[in-house]
Design an enzyme around this catalytic site. Sequence first.
Site, PDB file in Angstrom:
ATOM      1  N   THR A  34       0.958  -1.164   0.106  1.00  0.00           N
ATOM      2  CA  THR A  34       0.115  -0.020  -0.069  1.00  0.00           C
ATOM      3  C   THR A  34       1.077   1.195   0.017  1.00  0.00           C
ATOM      4  O   THR A  34       0.390   2.381  -0.163  1.00  0.00           O
ATOM      5  CB  THR A  34      -0.777   0.166   1.103  1.00  0.00           C
ATOM      6  OG1 THR A  34      -0.029  -0.274   2.230  1.00  0.00           O
ATOM      7  CG2 THR A  34      -1.754  -0.879   1.185  1.00  0.00           C
ATOM      8  N   ASP A  35       2.119   1.037   0.108  1.00  0.00           N
ATOM      9  CA  ASP A  35       2.907   2.199   0.531  1.00  0.00           C
ATOM     10  C   ASP A  35       3.509   3.021  -0.612  1.00  0.00           C
ATOM     11  O   ASP A  35       4.351   3.980  -0.562  1.00  0.00           O
ATOM     12  CB  ASP A  35       4.111   1.914   1.464  1.00  0.00           C
ATOM     13  CG  ASP A  35       5.280   1.215   0.950  1.00  0.00           C
ATOM     14  OD1 ASP A  35       4.928   0.327  -0.186  1.00  0.00           O
ATOM     15  OD2 ASP A  35       6.443   1.082   1.311  1.00  0.00           O
ATOM     16  N   GLY A 118      17.354 -10.928   2.813  1.00  0.00           N
ATOM     17  CA  GLY A 118      16.477 -11.854   2.127  1.00  0.00           C
ATOM     18  C   GLY A 118      15.374 -12.427   2.925  1.00  0.00           C
ATOM     19  O   GLY A 118      14.644 -13.132   2.334  1.00  0.00           O
ATOM     20  N   GLY A 120      12.916 -10.660   4.117  1.00  0.00           N
ATOM     21  CA  GLY A 120      11.753  -9.719   4.020  1.00  0.00           C
ATOM     22  C   GLY A 120      11.561  -8.647   5.485  1.00  0.00           C
ATOM     23  O   GLY A 120      10.667  -8.317   5.746  1.00  0.00           O
ATOM     24  N   SER A 124      18.214  -4.056   3.920  1.00  0.00           N
ATOM     25  CA  SER A 124      18.855  -2.980   3.214  1.00  0.00           C
ATOM     26  C   SER A 124      18.486  -1.561   3.839  1.00  0.00           C
ATOM     27  O   SER A 124      19.224  -0.484   3.569  1.00  0.00           O
ATOM     28  CB  SER A 124      18.343  -3.121   1.776  1.00  0.00           C
ATOM     29  OG  SER A 124      17.116  -3.139   1.512  1.00  0.00           O
ATOM     30  N   ASP A 168       9.818   1.318   4.572  1.00  0.00           N
ATOM     31  CA  ASP A 168      10.780   0.739   5.052  1.00  0.00           C
ATOM     32  C   ASP A 168      11.980   1.546   5.915  1.00  0.00           C
ATOM     33  O   ASP A 168      12.238   1.332   6.996  1.00  0.00           O
ATOM     34  CB  ASP A 168      11.844  -0.193   4.332  1.00  0.00           C
ATOM     35  CG  ASP A 168      10.761  -1.290   3.626  1.00  0.00           C
ATOM     36  OD1 ASP A 168       9.883  -1.567   4.069  1.00  0.00           O
ATOM     37  OD2 ASP A 168      11.131  -1.793   2.548  1.00  0.00           O
TER      38      ASP A 168
HETATM   39  C1  GLA Z   1       8.943  -4.027   0.306  1.00  0.00           C
HETATM   40  C2  GLA Z   1       9.065  -2.678   0.056  1.00  0.00           C
HETATM   41  C3  GLA Z   1       8.201  -1.836   0.619  1.00  0.00           C
HETATM   42  C4  GLA Z   1       6.606  -2.204   0.465  1.00  0.00           C
HETATM   43  C5  GLA Z   1       6.530  -3.711   0.916  1.00  0.00           C
HETATM   44  C6  GLA Z   1       5.438  -4.442   0.786  1.00  0.00           C
HETATM   45  O1  GLA Z   1       9.112  -4.372   1.533  1.00  0.00           O
HETATM   46  O2  GLA Z   1      10.328  -2.169   0.263  1.00  0.00           O
HETATM   47  O3  GLA Z   1       8.164  -0.346   0.360  1.00  0.00           O
HETATM   48  O4  GLA Z   1       6.097  -1.886  -0.732  1.00  0.00           O
HETATM   49  O5  GLA Z   1       7.519  -4.337   0.072  1.00  0.00           O
HETATM   50  O6  GLA Z   1       4.313  -3.835   1.488  1.00  0.00           O
END
Ligand code: GLA
Length: 370
Positions: A34-35, A118, A120, A124, A168
């Site tokens: 959504t971001d 890696g 999630g 980074s 993030d």
């Molecule tokens: C990754 C991207 C974020 C966001 C998520 C999904 O982590 O870096 O900006 O889009 O995927 O919510």
Amino acid sequence: MMARAAEVFADAWGYGPAGTWSAPGRVNLIGEHTDYTGGLVLPFALEDRAHVTVAPRDDERIRLATPDAAIDLELAALGPGSPPGWAAYLAGAAWVLREAGHEIPGFDLALASEVPVGAGLSSSAALMSATLLALDDVHALGLDRAALAALGRRAENVVAGVPCGAMDHMASLCCTQGHALLLDTTTGATRQVPLDPAKDNLALLLLDTGHPHALADGRYAERRAAIDAANDEMALATLTPGDVGGLPESWTDDVRRAAAHVITENARVRAAVTLLDRGDLAGIGPLLDASHASLRDDLRVSSPELDAVTAAARGAGALGARMTGAGFGGSAIALVPGDCVDAVTRAASDAVARARIRQVMPSAGASRDG
Ligand code: GLA
């Protein structure tokens, strides 16, 4: 790990740094994909942090060291796609500050990070955020955290070539202990939402499938393109679940379903925050499950392993479970009653052989540590 970064610095460069900074990885509680459309996200910071020790230089060189590698670069060589690999997330900080008009010189840096790569968990963004905070500090630039996060996102987009959204770097820089960060990516407004599972005898379990995802591998960009196609025609953040049935017939099924995910996910974030504000953390369980189903069935960014660990967690007593982050592998999060932690851990480990399960606490954002 902070001490490790200082050791790496001394071993690599043979003198002492100006200071040590760190920034955490994140878990997104709810509000996925959504971001980049002005939507809502609700991440919290992990205890796992990237630590950097930094000393400014008086020339145009950047020297980067990790426990396993060292790289020597010229500021002039930085740009889109350069340097490749992990160095982009450190050197990119200098590139983006200079692009924004801050004529900073080079620097020496050493890195030691605890954030799994890696998985999630925004390893980074943790590197980039720690480095930006360090450079802001040593050069007394006076940038606020939201400004640093925006620069971090731009550097990741341009230097690393990853089309990530706003979440993030904001999470890594702006989260506080004991809270999730509600971020409205249309206005940039933030609110610290109390999140203390132990108070309700609950636990948040991180279910790392052990099957890495790679953001730069094109699948994130491909899914994002479907959402962007819808968002370009109708601002998805302004729509409600009642609008889903009326999405344009001219859109492909894929684009309509991607849009439906975003629209319903924003509503789920709103509902989750309402429950958290009432002190009803247990009440968000069904929202976590619904978020996972939408990411799996409508946006189609889950993976067999993410589906297996979340199903196993639910089957063993979790109140809710969902994949977190971009998807295609990586990690999930489960909300678990205190007396089910062992059973959920066992069930999730049995479901995916390589899975690593641990309890996580909403932790502090980036800081100067020494
Ligand atoms: C990754 C991207 C974020 C966001 C998520 C999904 O982590 O870096 O900006 O889009 O995927 O919510």
